[in-house]
Design a protein around this motif. Structure first.
Motif, PDB file in Angstrom:
ATOM      1  N   PRO A 195       7.931   7.142   5.543  1.00  0.00           N
ATOM      2  CA  PRO A 195       7.703   8.430   5.775  1.00  0.00           C
ATOM      3  C   PRO A 195       6.877   8.689   4.271  1.00  0.00           C
ATOM      4  O   PRO A 195       5.896   9.268   4.073  1.00  0.00           O
ATOM      5  CB  PRO A 195       9.045   8.907   5.777  1.00  0.00           C
ATOM      6  N   GLN A 196       6.962   7.609   3.675  1.00  0.00           N
ATOM      7  CA  GLN A 196       5.768   7.012   2.477  1.00  0.00           C
ATOM      8  C   GLN A 196       5.003   6.567   3.105  1.00  0.00           C
ATOM      9  O   GLN A 196       3.575   6.310   2.078  1.00  0.00           O
ATOM     10  CB  GLN A 196       6.704   6.406   1.416  1.00  0.00           C
ATOM     11  N   ASN A 247       1.053  -1.497   0.053  1.00  0.00           N
ATOM     12  CA  ASN A 247       0.023  -0.242   0.020  1.00  0.00           C
ATOM     13  C   ASN A 247       0.671   1.250  -0.123  1.00  0.00           C
ATOM     14  O   ASN A 247       0.497   2.493   0.020  1.00  0.00           O
ATOM     15  CB  ASN A 247      -1.160   0.078   0.927  1.00  0.00           C
ATOM     16  N   ASN A 248       2.435   1.579  -0.572  1.00  0.00           N
ATOM     17  CA  ASN A 248       2.670   2.018   0.044  1.00  0.00           C
ATOM     18  C   ASN A 248       2.732   3.202  -1.352  1.00  0.00           C
ATOM     19  O   ASN A 248       3.491   4.758  -1.661  1.00  0.00           O
ATOM     20  CB  ASN A 248       4.313   1.914  -0.325  1.00  0.00           C
ATOM     21  N   THR A 307       7.657   9.511  12.655  1.00  0.00           N
ATOM     22  CA  THR A 307       8.144   8.804  12.034  1.00  0.00           C
ATOM     23  C   THR A 307       8.962   7.654  12.300  1.00  0.00           C
ATOM     24  O   THR A 307       9.664   9.430  12.979  1.00  0.00           O
ATOM     25  CB  THR A 307       8.761   9.708  10.152  1.00  0.00           C
ATOM     26  N   ALA A 308       8.821   6.753  13.702  1.00  0.00           N
ATOM     27  CA  ALA A 308       9.423   6.209  14.252  1.00  0.00           C
ATOM     28  C   ALA A 308       9.044   4.466  14.186  1.00  0.00           C
ATOM     29  O   ALA A 308       7.841   4.269  13.241  1.00  0.00           O
ATOM     30  CB  ALA A 308       9.079   7.182  15.816  1.00  0.00           C
ATOM     31  N   ASP A 309       9.768   3.739  15.090  1.00  0.00           N
ATOM     32  CA  ASP A 309       9.574   2.274  15.392  1.00  0.00           C
ATOM     33  C   ASP A 309       8.838   2.680  16.159  1.00  0.00           C
ATOM     34  O   ASP A 309       9.118   3.114  17.036  1.00  0.00           O
ATOM     35  CB  ASP A 309      10.786   1.736  15.771  1.00  0.00           C
ATOM     36  N   LEU A 310       7.985   1.717  15.974  1.00  0.00           N
ATOM     37  CA  LEU A 310       6.717   2.293  16.718  1.00  0.00           C
ATOM     38  C   LEU A 310       6.602   1.502  18.338  1.00  0.00           C
ATOM     39  O   LEU A 310       6.127   1.893  19.284  1.00  0.00           O
ATOM     40  CB  LEU A 310       5.571   1.577  16.250  1.00  0.00           C
ATOM     41  N   LEU A 311       7.168   0.484  18.353  1.00  0.00           N
ATOM     42  CA  LEU A 311       7.807  -0.297  20.019  1.00  0.00           C
ATOM     43  C   LEU A 311       8.566   1.209  20.665  1.00  0.00           C
ATOM     44  O   LEU A 311       8.397   0.945  21.623  1.00  0.00           O
ATOM     45  CB  LEU A 311       8.510  -1.300  19.636  1.00  0.00           C
ATOM     46  N   GLU A 312       9.427   1.572  19.781  1.00  0.00           N
ATOM     47  CA  GLU A 312      10.839   2.281  20.481  1.00  0.00           C
ATOM     48  C   GLU A 312       9.475   3.733  21.172  1.00  0.00           C
ATOM     49  O   GLU A 312       9.450   3.965  21.681  1.00  0.00           O
ATOM     50  CB  GLU A 312      11.869   2.946  19.210  1.00  0.00           C
ATOM     51  N   SER A 356      -0.596   9.027  13.579  1.00  0.00           N
ATOM     52  CA  SER A 356       0.083   7.288  12.725  1.00  0.00           C
ATOM     53  C   SER A 356       1.724   7.759  13.357  1.00  0.00           C
ATOM     54  O   SER A 356       2.278   9.005  13.537  1.00  0.00           O
ATOM     55  CB  SER A 356       0.338   7.287  11.794  1.00  0.00           C
ATOM     56  N   ILE A 357       1.938   6.193  13.461  1.00  0.00           N
ATOM     57  CA  ILE A 357       3.060   6.079  14.106  1.00  0.00           C
ATOM     58  C   ILE A 357       3.849   5.018  12.902  1.00  0.00           C
ATOM     59  O   ILE A 357       2.857   3.560  12.766  1.00  0.00           O
ATOM     60  CB  ILE A 357       3.373   5.455  15.744  1.00  0.00           C
TER      61      ILE A 357
END
Ligand SMILES: Cc1cc2nc3c(=O)[nH]c(=O)nc-3n(C[C@H](O)[C@H](O)[C@H](O)COP(=O)(O)OP(=O)(O)OC[C@H]3O[C@@H](n4cnc5c(N)ncnc54)[C@H](O)[C@@H]3O)c2cc1C
Length: 338
Positions: A304-305, A144-145, A317-322, A299-300
């Protein structure tokens, strides 16, 4: 005359809302032909054991001429019967385009019908546009990107399956109802592969989560969480917000990581929270269809796209767990301060 046919989707005698989305797409194709100086018309085909009532409703709602295909044996959906009857009908009508919903039903019979009709087919379409006097179809690619643009190969007939939620349903009230014609299809047992498929039973999925539908805050997890154990982080994150409910994208439900009652989207719950936090969700049209009414979307996503960023008020824009870990650290510290 270009004949654009919409195959209406019927379940338990009712027209499924996706049929009205197909009509919107059909109107785009019709407008293209008219701009190109060709005559065009749309007709809707309703295959059912008793098509008259849904066909009249649809013709009344949309003003479009409707053909009810009476298939007496069709008490429950059966792809062999559908393909057999539609092939017979479509050969008489000679359409230039056939629009089918990309639902479990449409995805089941469209390829077989395309083979029988020797038609060029594009499946999973989420957009239609005209470019240099040609119709161009788009469909999601690479998780879906990106959108892939496709032009059908030359050929007399095109079958297009459309992703639910990609087109706004046609809800313009018709001034005058369309005509309704009921056709009965003759069965020739020699050609119809009778009894290849038998309906055994239909089972209702356990109901939608009312808590999810009423929730003011929803923290939703997507495939970006990578493994089911990471749902614990989502639950911890949700606890930071009073009365937050947990939502999920469909793959998590399909993989058995979380129950269906948590699924948000076209085949799950349609939600309308004040705040929707999407964690590791790419933003497919089917998921977005379920959150259209959300007031504020955060949204996490590490990409970035990601498509969901185009539908979000805040994009992280990040790793969701971090991100969740950092958030919890600050949140807990603050709570513990005297
Ligand atoms: C008929 C039909 C009906 C459907 N109905 C629904 C429905 O009701 N609801 C629904 O949700 N889907 C539905 N789908 C499925 C839909 O097409 C998508 O496949 C699905 O929504 C994708 O889910 P996802 O975003 O969780 O996964 P993916 O598309 O795989 O996206 C995962 C995302 O996580 C991000 N990511 C990965 N790792 C991390 C990380 N460490 N940190 C942060 N981000 C990360 C990636 O960048 C990516 O954007 C339906 C499909 C069909 C054909």
């Amino acid at each position: 005359m270009k004949e654009i046919l919409v195959i209406g989707e019927i379940f338990s005698g009712q027209i499924r809302p996706v049929t009205y989305e197909l009509i919107t797409a059909a109107r785009k194709i019709e407008a293209f032909f008219i701009r190109a100086g060709e005559d065009a018309r749309i007709r809707v085909v309703i295959p059912a054991s008793d098509p008259e009532t849904p066909a009249r409703k649809l013709a009344g709602d949309t003003g479009i001429d409707t053909i009810g295909v009476k298939i007496t044996e069709l008490e429950t959906y059966n792809s062999d019967l559908y393909i057999y009857c539609l092939k017979k009908l479509l050969k008489q009508l000679n359409p230039s385009n056939i629009l089918i919903a990309h639902t479990s039903q449409g995805r089941d019979f469209a390829p077989g019908l395309a083979l029988e009709l020797k038609s060029a087919t594009i499946s999973g379409v989420n957009g239609i546009r005209s470019e240099k006097n040609e119709l161009i179809y788009s469909r999601p690619a690479f998780n879906n990107n990106k959108n892939m643009l496709l032009r059908p190969a030359a050929g007399p007939l095109r079958i297009i399956t459309l992703l639910p939620g990609s087109f706004k349903a046609d809800i313009v009230k018709a001034i005058k109802p369309g005509t309704v014609e009921i056709k009965e299809i003759d069965f020739a047992p020699t050609t119809y592969k009778k009894n290849r498929i038998r309906h055994l039973q239909s089972r209702q999925r356990s109901g939608e989560n009312q808590a999810l539908k009423k929730a003011k805050i929803i923290i939703a997890a997507g495939r970006g969480i990578k493994k089911p154990e990471n749902l614990e982080s989502i639950a911890n994150f949700a606890q930071c917000f009073a009365t937050a409910a947990i939502g999920a994208s469909r793959p998590l439900v399909d993989m058995g990581w979380i129950g269906y009652k948590h699924q948000v989207g076209i085949t799950g719950a349609t939600v309308a929270p004040k705040l929707y936090i999407a964690c590791g969700i790419s933003g497919s049209s089917q998921h977005l269809a379920g959150i259209k009414e959300a007031d504020f979307v955060v949204s996490i996503n590490k990409n970035p796209q990601a498509a969901i960023f185009r539908h979000s008020d805040i994009c992280i824009t990040a790793d969701l767990l971090e991100f969740i870990q950092a958030f919890l650290k600050v949140f807990i510290n603050k709570k513990e301060q005297p």
